[in-house]
Design a protein around this motif. Structure first.
Motif, PDB file in Angstrom:
ATOM      1  N   VAL A  98      28.794  11.477  93.171  1.00 41.33           N
ATOM      2  CA  VAL A  98      27.420  11.939  92.987  1.00 41.33           C
ATOM      3  C   VAL A  98      27.358  13.386  93.474  1.00 41.33           C
ATOM      4  O   VAL A  98      27.846  13.695  94.568  1.00 41.33           O
ATOM      5  N   HIS A  99      26.759  14.258  92.653  1.00 40.49           N
ATOM      6  CA  HIS A  99      26.626  15.673  93.009  1.00 40.49           C
ATOM      7  C   HIS A  99      25.178  15.943  93.438  1.00 40.49           C
ATOM      8  O   HIS A  99      24.239  15.604  92.713  1.00 40.49           O
ATOM      9  N   ILE A 100      25.036  16.571  94.573  1.00 37.91           N
ATOM     10  CA  ILE A 100      23.714  16.870  95.142  1.00 37.91           C
ATOM     11  C   ILE A 100      23.656  18.353  95.475  1.00 37.91           C
ATOM     12  O   ILE A 100      24.642  18.938  95.930  1.00 37.91           O
ATOM     13  N   THR A 101      22.506  18.966  95.235  1.00 39.36           N
ATOM     14  CA  THR A 101      22.299  20.351  95.661  1.00 39.36           C
ATOM     15  C   THR A 101      21.073  20.415  96.550  1.00 39.36           C
ATOM     16  O   THR A 101      20.091  19.698  96.343  1.00 39.36           O
ATOM     17  N   ALA A 102      21.150  21.270  97.561  1.00 40.59           N
ATOM     18  CA  ALA A 102      20.036  21.474  98.480  1.00 40.59           C
ATOM     19  C   ALA A 102      19.826  22.966  98.674  1.00 40.59           C
ATOM     20  O   ALA A 102      20.777  23.741  98.727  1.00 40.59           O
ATOM     21  N   GLU A 103      18.563  23.344  98.768  1.00 41.52           N
ATOM     22  CA  GLU A 103      18.196  24.750  98.953  1.00 41.52           C
ATOM     23  C   GLU A 103      17.405  24.870 100.245  1.00 41.52           C
ATOM     24  O   GLU A 103      16.411  24.168 100.442  1.00 41.52           O
ATOM     25  N   LEU A 104      17.850  25.782 101.116  1.00 40.47           N
ATOM     26  CA  LEU A 104      17.232  25.920 102.431  1.00 40.47           C
ATOM     27  C   LEU A 104      16.811  27.352 102.682  1.00 40.47           C
ATOM     28  O   LEU A 104      17.420  28.300 102.169  1.00 40.47           O
ATOM     29  N   SER A 105      15.773  27.504 103.514  1.00 43.49           N
ATOM     30  CA  SER A 105      15.287  28.826 103.885  1.00 43.49           C
ATOM     31  C   SER A 105      15.554  29.155 105.348  1.00 43.49           C
ATOM     32  O   SER A 105      15.392  30.300 105.760  1.00 43.49           O
ATOM     33  N   ASP A 106      15.951  28.173 106.131  1.00 48.68           N
ATOM     34  CA  ASP A 106      16.250  28.372 107.553  1.00 48.68           C
ATOM     35  C   ASP A 106      17.766  28.346 107.710  1.00 48.68           C
ATOM     36  O   ASP A 106      18.404  27.298 107.558  1.00 48.68           O
ATOM     37  N   PHE A 107      18.364  29.489 108.047  1.00 48.18           N
ATOM     38  CA  PHE A 107      19.811  29.580 108.063  1.00 48.18           C
ATOM     39  C   PHE A 107      20.425  29.004 109.340  1.00 48.18           C
ATOM     40  O   PHE A 107      21.611  28.689 109.374  1.00 48.18           O
ATOM     41  N   THR A 108      19.643  28.876 110.403  1.00 43.38           N
ATOM     42  CA  THR A 108      20.129  28.174 111.587  1.00 43.38           C
ATOM     43  C   THR A 108      20.281  26.694 111.280  1.00 43.38           C
ATOM     44  O   THR A 108      21.285  26.064 111.622  1.00 43.38           O
ATOM     45  N   THR A 109      19.280  26.161 110.597  1.00 42.21           N
ATOM     46  CA  THR A 109      19.354  24.773 110.144  1.00 42.21           C
ATOM     47  C   THR A 109      20.520  24.578 109.195  1.00 42.21           C
ATOM     48  O   THR A 109      21.206  23.553 109.226  1.00 42.21           O
ATOM     49  N   LEU A 110      20.759  25.563 108.350  1.00 46.29           N
ATOM     50  CA  LEU A 110      21.842  25.473 107.370  1.00 46.29           C
ATOM     51  C   LEU A 110      23.188  25.257 108.043  1.00 46.29           C
ATOM     52  O   LEU A 110      23.988  24.414 107.613  1.00 46.29           O
TER      53      LEU A 110
END
Length: 236
Positions: A103-115
């Protein structure tokens, strides 16, 4: 009846109303606003149902982990799903040796510490691969408008310098053609310094792995315009 000279001048200009054509360019750098990661969840077993059950369990664990970070996760999408039988290569008849599921999943984040923390925890999961991050600006980022404004200002400045060199001055704008403004490396897998790849094929360790210290890649925004102006007759 009199008519404005700039509206009656020939497309190529006249001695009375000369035209000057220039190109304005801008190349600016900005900090990225978002980062995207790709996650591939895998399962393998001799039984189709068992492989599907394992894949479903691992997929749920990945989705729950990503969702647990809340607002910093701006987008979460499931892409391709596959369950593929692997046949034996020997023997008279074709028999299924095992089943492979992904299964392929993509996630987009705006907090780079969280990343950094999230990527480490994802890579620590069983049979889970993490690709990325791919840094980018949002499509509606003010950075694109700033680059376009800088390109226009450069076009005006360049045209004014040409006119000054002839002892003339600009009188009117005839045409402004926008050739586009875009990020040089939007979600580009091959962008230099823009990708990070990790793989984990074992059960999660008893203790959590330390968060990765990620350095966001600066994004280049490029804008270009063509501009034509009329100017007063030069002093030759």
């Amino acid at each position: 009846m009199t008519t404005d000279a700039s509206t009656t001048a020939a497309p190529y200009g006249t001695p009375e109303t000369p035209r000057v054509a220039v190109r304005g360019e801008a190349r600016l750098e900005f900090d990225p606003e978002i980062a995207r990661i790709g996650v591939v969840v895998s399962a393998r077993g001799t039984d189709r149902r068992g492989a599907l059950d394992d894949l479903t369990r691992r997929n749920s664990a990945v989705l729950d982990l990503i969702k647990s970070y809340g607002e910093p996760v701006e987008k979460l999408e499931t892409g391709a799903f596959s369950i593929t039988p692997e046949l034996t290569r020997h023997g008279r008849g074709e028999r299924v040796r095992s089943y492979h599921g992904r299964v392929h999943i993509t996630a987009e984040l705006s907090d780079f510490t969280t990343l950094g923390e999230l990527t480490t925890r994802l890579a620590d999961l069983e049979l889970t691969r993490v690709d990325g991050p791919w840094w980018a600006l949002r499509p509606d980022s003010p950075a694109h408008g700033e680059a376009r404004r800088q390109a226009v200002l450069e076009a005006v400045q360049r045209a004014r310098e040409y006119a000054d060199a002839l002892g003339a001055r600009l009188s009117a704008l005839v045409e402004l053609a926008d050739l586009g403004a875009e990020s040089a490396t939007p979600y580009d897998v091959g962008a230099p310094g823009g990708a990070m790849r990790m793989a984990a094929f074992a059960s999660a360790a008893p203790e959590s792995a330390p968060a990765l210290d990620l350095e966001p890649q600066r994004q280049t925004v490029y804008a270009q315009v063509n501009a034509r102006f009329t100017m007063t007759p030069p002093v030759l």
